[in-house]
Design a protein around this motif. Structure first.
Motif, PDB file in Angstrom:
ATOM      1  N   GLU A   1     -22.776 -33.995   1.874  1.00  0.00           N
ATOM      2  CA  GLU A   1     -21.452 -34.557   2.135  1.00  0.00           C
ATOM      3  C   GLU A   1     -21.448 -36.081   2.289  1.00  0.00           C
ATOM      4  O   GLU A   1     -20.568 -36.744   1.718  1.00  0.00           O
ATOM      5  CB  GLU A   1     -20.805 -33.908   3.354  1.00  0.00           C
ATOM      6  N   PRO A   2     -22.396 -36.678   3.034  1.00  0.00           N
ATOM      7  CA  PRO A   2     -22.318 -38.144   3.179  1.00  0.00           C
ATOM      8  C   PRO A   2     -22.333 -38.899   1.845  1.00  0.00           C
ATOM      9  O   PRO A   2     -21.669 -39.913   1.696  1.00  0.00           O
ATOM     10  CB  PRO A   2     -23.550 -38.483   4.014  1.00  0.00           C
ATOM     11  N   PHE A   3     -23.087 -38.390   0.878  1.00  0.00           N
ATOM     12  CA  PHE A   3     -23.153 -39.043  -0.423  1.00  0.00           C
ATOM     13  C   PHE A   3     -21.999 -38.610  -1.321  1.00  0.00           C
ATOM     14  O   PHE A   3     -21.435 -39.415  -2.053  1.00  0.00           O
ATOM     15  CB  PHE A   3     -24.490 -38.740  -1.105  1.00  0.00           C
ATOM     16  N   ASP A   4     -21.648 -37.343  -1.261  1.00  0.00           N
ATOM     17  CA  ASP A   4     -20.615 -36.773  -2.116  1.00  0.00           C
ATOM     18  C   ASP A   4     -19.267 -37.465  -1.950  1.00  0.00           C
ATOM     19  O   ASP A   4     -18.472 -37.521  -2.874  1.00  0.00           O
ATOM     20  CB  ASP A   4     -20.481 -35.275  -1.799  1.00  0.00           C
ATOM     21  N   SER A   5     -19.040 -38.004  -0.770  1.00  0.00           N
ATOM     22  CA  SER A   5     -17.742 -38.612  -0.472  1.00  0.00           C
ATOM     23  C   SER A   5     -17.649 -40.093  -0.855  1.00  0.00           C
ATOM     24  O   SER A   5     -16.596 -40.705  -0.706  1.00  0.00           O
ATOM     25  CB  SER A   5     -17.430 -38.451   1.020  1.00  0.00           C
ATOM     26  N   MET A   6     -18.716 -40.664  -1.389  1.00  0.00           N
ATOM     27  CA  MET A   6     -18.724 -42.090  -1.713  1.00  0.00           C
ATOM     28  C   MET A   6     -18.162 -42.361  -3.111  1.00  0.00           C
ATOM     29  O   MET A   6     -18.407 -41.594  -4.038  1.00  0.00           O
ATOM     30  CB  MET A   6     -20.157 -42.631  -1.642  1.00  0.00           C
TER      31      MET A   6
ATOM     32  N   GLU B   1     -37.112 -30.087   0.747  1.00  0.00           N
ATOM     33  CA  GLU B   1     -35.683 -29.960   0.460  1.00  0.00           C
ATOM     34  C   GLU B   1     -35.124 -31.362   0.253  1.00  0.00           C
ATOM     35  O   GLU B   1     -35.416 -32.269   1.038  1.00  0.00           O
ATOM     36  CB  GLU B   1     -34.941 -29.278   1.613  1.00  0.00           C
ATOM     37  N   ALA B   2     -34.336 -31.535  -0.788  1.00  0.00           N
ATOM     38  CA  ALA B   2     -33.820 -32.861  -1.126  1.00  0.00           C
ATOM     39  C   ALA B   2     -32.462 -32.732  -1.800  1.00  0.00           C
ATOM     40  O   ALA B   2     -32.019 -31.636  -2.141  1.00  0.00           O
ATOM     41  CB  ALA B   2     -34.798 -33.583  -2.055  1.00  0.00           C
ATOM     42  N   VAL B   3     -31.827 -33.872  -1.987  1.00  0.00           N
ATOM     43  CA  VAL B   3     -30.614 -33.937  -2.790  1.00  0.00           C
ATOM     44  C   VAL B   3     -30.846 -34.908  -3.934  1.00  0.00           C
ATOM     45  O   VAL B   3     -31.505 -35.932  -3.782  1.00  0.00           O
ATOM     46  CB  VAL B   3     -29.360 -34.366  -1.980  1.00  0.00           C
ATOM     47  N   LYS B   4     -30.316 -34.537  -5.084  1.00  0.00           N
ATOM     48  CA  LYS B   4     -30.332 -35.420  -6.247  1.00  0.00           C
ATOM     49  C   LYS B   4     -28.901 -35.874  -6.452  1.00  0.00           C
ATOM     50  O   LYS B   4     -27.978 -35.064  -6.448  1.00  0.00           O
ATOM     51  CB  LYS B   4     -30.849 -34.706  -7.491  1.00  0.00           C
ATOM     52  N   ILE B   5     -28.753 -37.187  -6.609  1.00  0.00           N
ATOM     53  CA  ILE B   5     -27.439 -37.811  -6.685  1.00  0.00           C
ATOM     54  C   ILE B   5     -27.311 -38.510  -8.033  1.00  0.00           C
ATOM     55  O   ILE B   5     -28.149 -39.349  -8.388  1.00  0.00           O
ATOM     56  CB  ILE B   5     -27.283 -38.838  -5.538  1.00  0.00           C
ATOM     57  N   TRP B   6     -26.270 -38.161  -8.764  1.00  0.00           N
ATOM     58  CA  TRP B   6     -25.933 -38.855 -10.001  1.00  0.00           C
ATOM     59  C   TRP B   6     -24.838 -39.858  -9.653  1.00  0.00           C
ATOM     60  O   TRP B   6     -23.820 -39.482  -9.056  1.00  0.00           O
ATOM     61  CB  TRP B   6     -25.423 -37.871 -11.055  1.00  0.00           C
ATOM     62  N   PHE B   7     -25.062 -41.120  -9.996  1.00  0.00           N
ATOM     63  CA  PHE B   7     -24.106 -42.145  -9.590  1.00  0.00           C
ATOM     64  C   PHE B   7     -23.912 -43.186 -10.680  1.00  0.00           C
ATOM     65  O   PHE B   7     -24.746 -43.348 -11.573  1.00  0.00           O
ATOM     66  CB  PHE B   7     -24.553 -42.804  -8.278  1.00  0.00           C
ATOM     67  N   ASP B   8     -22.793 -43.888 -10.568  1.00  0.00           N
ATOM     68  CA  ASP B   8     -22.461 -44.972 -11.476  1.00  0.00           C
ATOM     69  C   ASP B   8     -22.883 -46.278 -10.803  1.00  0.00           C
ATOM     70  O   ASP B   8     -22.245 -46.710  -9.843  1.00  0.00           O
ATOM     71  CB  ASP B   8     -20.957 -44.969 -11.760  1.00  0.00           C
TER      72      ASP B   8
ATOM     73  N   ILE C   1     -21.409 -48.109  -7.342  1.00  0.00           N
ATOM     74  CA  ILE C   1     -22.207 -48.072  -6.116  1.00  0.00           C
ATOM     75  C   ILE C   1     -23.659 -48.339  -6.498  1.00  0.00           C
ATOM     76  O   ILE C   1     -24.178 -47.758  -7.456  1.00  0.00           O
ATOM     77  CB  ILE C   1     -22.039 -46.737  -5.357  1.00  0.00           C
ATOM     78  N   SER C   2     -24.295 -49.224  -5.771  1.00  0.00           N
ATOM     79  CA  SER C   2     -25.662 -49.608  -6.114  1.00  0.00           C
ATOM     80  C   SER C   2     -26.683 -48.667  -5.466  1.00  0.00           C
ATOM     81  O   SER C   2     -26.390 -47.986  -4.478  1.00  0.00           O
ATOM     82  CB  SER C   2     -25.939 -51.038  -5.650  1.00  0.00           C
ATOM     83  N   TYR C   3     -27.872 -48.676  -6.028  1.00  0.00           N
ATOM     84  CA  TYR C   3     -28.964 -47.899  -5.422  1.00  0.00           C
ATOM     85  C   TYR C   3     -29.236 -48.394  -4.002  1.00  0.00           C
ATOM     86  O   TYR C   3     -29.471 -47.595  -3.106  1.00  0.00           O
ATOM     87  CB  TYR C   3     -30.223 -47.992  -6.297  1.00  0.00           C
ATOM     88  N   LYS C   4     -29.150 -49.691  -3.787  1.00  0.00           N
ATOM     89  CA  LYS C   4     -29.353 -50.231  -2.440  1.00  0.00           C
ATOM     90  C   LYS C   4     -28.336 -49.664  -1.462  1.00  0.00           C
ATOM     91  O   LYS C   4     -28.674 -49.325  -0.324  1.00  0.00           O
ATOM     92  CB  LYS C   4     -29.281 -51.760  -2.444  1.00  0.00           C
ATOM     93  N   GLU C   5     -27.089 -49.547  -1.880  1.00  0.00           N
ATOM     94  CA  GLU C   5     -26.068 -48.960  -1.002  1.00  0.00           C
ATOM     95  C   GLU C   5     -26.392 -47.502  -0.672  1.00  0.00           C
ATOM     96  O   GLU C   5     -26.164 -47.049   0.447  1.00  0.00           O
ATOM     97  CB  GLU C   5     -24.686 -49.061  -1.643  1.00  0.00           C
TER      98      GLU C   5
ATOM     99  N   ILE D   1     -36.549 -51.753  -4.192  1.00  0.00           N
ATOM    100  CA  ILE D   1     -35.372 -51.724  -3.315  1.00  0.00           C
ATOM    101  C   ILE D   1     -35.662 -50.891  -2.072  1.00  0.00           C
ATOM    102  O   ILE D   1     -35.364 -51.313  -0.942  1.00  0.00           O
ATOM    103  CB  ILE D   1     -34.143 -51.183  -4.083  1.00  0.00           C
ATOM    104  N   ALA D   2     -36.255 -49.711  -2.254  1.00  0.00           N
ATOM    105  CA  ALA D   2     -36.557 -48.832  -1.121  1.00  0.00           C
ATOM    106  C   ALA D   2     -37.578 -49.466  -0.177  1.00  0.00           C
ATOM    107  O   ALA D   2     -37.413 -49.427   1.047  1.00  0.00           O
ATOM    108  CB  ALA D   2     -37.052 -47.480  -1.623  1.00  0.00           C
ATOM    109  N   GLU D   3     -38.629 -50.056  -0.721  1.00  0.00           N
ATOM    110  CA  GLU D   3     -39.668 -50.699   0.111  1.00  0.00           C
ATOM    111  C   GLU D   3     -39.086 -51.871   0.891  1.00  0.00           C
ATOM    112  O   GLU D   3     -39.375 -52.040   2.084  1.00  0.00           O
ATOM    113  CB  GLU D   3     -40.848 -51.160  -0.750  1.00  0.00           C
TER     114      GLU D   3
END
Length: 179
Positions: A18-23, A55-62, A66-70, A109-111
């Motif tokens: 939900e936190p990602f799905d709503s962005m 267990e993980a979530v995979k997110i497809w994004f534009d 929204i940036s990977y950093k966000e 970015i993650a590091e």
């Protein structure tokens, strides 16, 4: 229209959708398993702690919206980066916090974000979230998908420890962003 993917593990995947799905800019979020050594694992196999999956979530994004950093910044708000042995009520290696990166740019970015979080003094324990190369992602069974929509009451109850975590460590960000 551009598209990229991100994979995050932060405890029970039901609570990570939900936190990602709503962005804005998020095209799709799917619950699944990754990081293990068995192809096409089932939920029961992952729960047996014999497959090596998380267990993980995979997110497809534009990335133009929204940036990977966000996404990484949001990840820190919903997963405890100081607990390597699980998340909240969920214990064991299948619930460990991991940012699975798809590219060297995502790794950088993650590091950088992890380093900044560690230097921030926000936490009184070390930041132990792993940053690992993405491995095959296997979508979980359909009954696990969009769980927050299928069983909102249970999802709300499961989110209580995460909300308490957010109130303790991220009240300023949650208040500012209305999350």
């Amino acid at each position: 229209m551009a598209e990229d993917t991100a994979i995050f593990a932060g405890g029970c995947f039901w609570c990570m959708v939900e936190p990602f799905d709503s962005m804005p800019g998020i095209k799709k979020v799917r619950s699944g398993y990754t990081g293990g050594h068995v192809a096409n694992p089932t939920y029961e196999e992952v729960c047996s702690h014999t497959t090596g999956h998380t267990e993980a979530v995979k997110i497809w994004f534009d990335p133009d919206v929204i940036s990977y950093k966000e996404l990484v910044d949001l990840y820190w708000l919903v997963a405890d980066p100081t607990d390597a042995t699980g998340q909240f009520a969920d214990r064991g290696d299948s619930y460990r916090p991991v940012i699975f990166v798809n590219s060297e740019k995502q790794r950088e970015i993650a590091e950088e974000s992890k380093k900044a979080l560690a230097a921030s003094g926000r936490f009184d324990r070390p930041i132990v979230t792993s940053i690992e190369d993405a491995k095959p992602f296997y979508e979980a069974e359909e009954y696990h998908q969009d769980f927050y929509k299928k069983d909102p009451f249970r999802e709300t109850m499961m989110m209580v420890p995460r909300k308490q975590y957010q109130a303790k460590y991220w009240e300023d960000k949650i208040h500012d962003e209305g999350k």
